[in-house]
Design a protein around this motif. Sequence first.
Motif, PDB file in Angstrom:
ATOM      1  N   LYS A   1       0.811  -1.209   0.000  1.00  0.00           N
ATOM      2  CA  LYS A   1       0.000   0.000   0.000  1.00  0.00           C
ATOM      3  C   LYS A   1       0.848   1.266   0.000  1.00  0.00           C
ATOM      4  N   PHE A   2       2.116   1.138   0.382  1.00  0.00           N
ATOM      5  CA  PHE A   2       2.985   2.303   0.501  1.00  0.00           C
ATOM      6  C   PHE A   2       3.965   2.419  -0.663  1.00  0.00           C
TER       7      PHE A   2
ATOM      8  N   HIS B   1      -1.387   4.251  -1.719  1.00  0.00           N
ATOM      9  CA  HIS B   1      -2.585   4.118  -0.883  1.00  0.00           C
ATOM     10  C   HIS B   1      -2.305   4.405   0.592  1.00  0.00           C
ATOM     11  N   MET B   2      -1.171   5.039   0.884  1.00  0.00           N
ATOM     12  CA  MET B   2      -0.872   5.427   2.273  1.00  0.00           C
ATOM     13  C   MET B   2      -0.521   6.908   2.310  1.00  0.00           C
ATOM     14  N   LEU B   3      -1.521   7.705   1.963  1.00  0.00           N
ATOM     15  CA  LEU B   3      -1.327   9.155   1.960  1.00  0.00           C
ATOM     16  C   LEU B   3      -1.643   9.779   3.312  1.00  0.00           C
ATOM     17  N   ASP B   4      -2.192   8.954   4.223  1.00  0.00           N
ATOM     18  CA  ASP B   4      -2.599   9.471   5.524  1.00  0.00           C
ATOM     19  C   ASP B   4      -1.488   9.374   6.567  1.00  0.00           C
ATOM     20  N   LYS B   5      -0.384   8.736   6.197  1.00  0.00           N
ATOM     21  CA  LYS B   5       0.718   8.594   7.144  1.00  0.00           C
ATOM     22  C   LYS B   5       1.721   9.734   6.982  1.00  0.00           C
ATOM     23  N   PRO B   6       2.317  10.206   8.093  1.00  0.00           N
ATOM     24  CA  PRO B   6       3.320  11.267   7.986  1.00  0.00           C
ATOM     25  C   PRO B   6       4.659  10.726   7.507  1.00  0.00           C
ATOM     26  N   ARG B   7       5.501  11.602   7.070  1.00  0.00           N
ATOM     27  CA  ARG B   7       6.866  11.217   6.722  1.00  0.00           C
ATOM     28  C   ARG B   7       7.585  10.664   7.945  1.00  0.00           C
ATOM     29  N   THR B   8       8.528   9.796   7.697  1.00  0.00           N
ATOM     30  CA  THR B   8       9.296   9.228   8.805  1.00  0.00           C
ATOM     31  C   THR B   8      10.276  10.261   9.346  1.00  0.00           C
ATOM     32  N   PRO B   9      10.225  10.585  10.619  1.00  0.00           N
ATOM     33  CA  PRO B   9      11.195  11.528  11.185  1.00  0.00           C
ATOM     34  C   PRO B   9      12.609  10.949  11.150  1.00  0.00           C
ATOM     35  N   SER B  10      13.580  11.812  11.004  1.00  0.00           N
ATOM     36  CA  SER B  10      14.980  11.365  11.024  1.00  0.00           C
ATOM     37  C   SER B  10      15.309  10.660  12.325  1.00  0.00           C
ATOM     38  N   SER B  11      14.684  11.120  13.407  1.00  0.00           N
ATOM     39  CA  SER B  11      14.959  10.532  14.715  1.00  0.00           C
ATOM     40  C   SER B  11      14.554   9.056  14.771  1.00  0.00           C
ATOM     41  N   THR B  12      13.533   8.660  14.003  1.00  0.00           N
ATOM     42  CA  THR B  12      13.101   7.266  13.978  1.00  0.00           C
ATOM     43  C   THR B  12      14.178   6.388  13.354  1.00  0.00           C
ATOM     44  N   LEU B  13      14.763   6.860  12.262  1.00  0.00           N
ATOM     45  CA  LEU B  13      15.822   6.094  11.602  1.00  0.00           C
ATOM     46  C   LEU B  13      17.061   5.997  12.489  1.00  0.00           C
ATOM     47  N   MET B  14      17.386   7.081  13.152  1.00  0.00           N
ATOM     48  CA  MET B  14      18.558   7.064  14.026  1.00  0.00           C
ATOM     49  C   MET B  14      18.336   6.137  15.217  1.00  0.00           C
TER      50      MET B  14
ATOM     51  N   ALA C   1      13.574   6.165   4.922  1.00  0.00           N
ATOM     52  CA  ALA C   1      12.443   6.980   5.360  1.00  0.00           C
ATOM     53  C   ALA C   1      11.277   6.877   4.381  1.00  0.00           C
ATOM     54  N   PHE C   2      10.089   6.707   4.929  1.00  0.00           N
ATOM     55  CA  PHE C   2       8.841   6.673   4.174  1.00  0.00           C
ATOM     56  C   PHE C   2       8.361   8.087   3.877  1.00  0.00           C
ATOM     57  N   HIS C   3       7.756   8.264   2.697  1.00  0.00           N
ATOM     58  CA  HIS C   3       6.986   9.474   2.440  1.00  0.00           C
ATOM     59  C   HIS C   3       5.614   9.061   1.928  1.00  0.00           C
ATOM     60  N   PRO C   4       4.566   9.824   2.208  1.00  0.00           N
ATOM     61  CA  PRO C   4       3.202   9.440   1.818  1.00  0.00           C
ATOM     62  C   PRO C   4       3.092   9.214   0.317  1.00  0.00           C
ATOM     63  N   ASP C   5       2.538   8.053  -0.070  1.00  0.00           N
ATOM     64  CA  ASP C   5       2.446   7.718  -1.483  1.00  0.00           C
ATOM     65  C   ASP C   5       1.420   6.615  -1.682  1.00  0.00           C
TER      66      ASP C   5
END
Length: 383
Positions: free
Chosen positions: A117-118, A287-300, A281-285
Amino acid sequence: MLMLSKSSTNIGETHLVNSHIRDTNAIESSTVETKYWHQLDDGRVQCDLCPRHCQLREGKRGVCFVRQNIDNEIKLTSYGRSSGFCIDPIEKKPLNHFYPGSSVLSFGTAGCNLCCKFCQNWDISKSREFDTLGSKASPESLAATAKRMGCRSIAFTYNDPVIFLEYAVDVAQACHEQGINSVAVTAGYICPEPRVEFYRFMDAANVDLKGFTQDFYHKICSGNLSDVLDTLLYLRHETRVWFEITTLLIPGENDSVKELEQQTKWIADNLGSDIPLHFSAFHPDFHMLDKPRTPSSTLMRAREIAMAQGLNYVYTGNIHDSEGGSSYCPSCHRLVIKRDWYELGEYHLNHSGKCQHCGTQIPGRFDGPCEHFGRNRIPILIG
């Protein structure tokens, strides 16, 4: 090194490459026979390429779209066709331990055997229009082009090469005759028998481990986690293919501390501590346009969790994080390859990949001095 004119290094510029190839005839038919299928008692034909096992009546296409029941046989309908060609840095695949700094000729076709979906490449992977496959190239022309443009490798990417196995294998064989490596960027969703044939001709792979729960694979990707884990185990224990793993982290879906701990522990226990792992990092695309971008802090944070589980080479992607993108020697802990996005800086490995500080061998494929293709992205036309 890739030899291009000054004007040809501009990102986004398109180049027409007139390759001198053995087979000068254009590919007239994009439909070829395949062998991973069997007939069912009810008149349908079952595709045995991937775990979906699509059961098709005459004229029907599988979920991947490019494999079709024609005359009671499963045939590939996209042979020799592509959605486009581009020269990239190898780090973009991403492969950080496979001839760092080198260039790779990248291409894909259309379709996919998962339904994420993403999907970040949905315009290609979910295309149902053959206009997407507007480019033609024989295996020999692709190999000759990669050779002429100074590319060390060719990558099957943008959509999953498993679904065009016959074309990918032929291209890989043609490339090997020219001394060009073959790279698969894949979700690893393939059955055991075709998996042997496919990876026999691959030199490297980046496997997209999309999450670490069956619930995520079932609801978000329409697949099974266990089949992907089987592919990873096969690559590690039964092949010499160099592979790295990528996980796209989606807020609230596959980025919990518990899941990341389980995933990275499984990798360390079953594949070893030297398998490079990339968190992107994910960006909305799609069928998942309702999710926010992945913060850099999540990846770290994910990188810290993986390293705490004993993994030596963990990278952050799609963000500017020089520390998370760089490689460090696990013995002396000093910097050996500095990266900023796809640009290489300090380089402290000898020609065979040993740390110049302490002599520890860094796992991967290294041969000769580091190349510096940089972050260029150069679309080309093959004609």
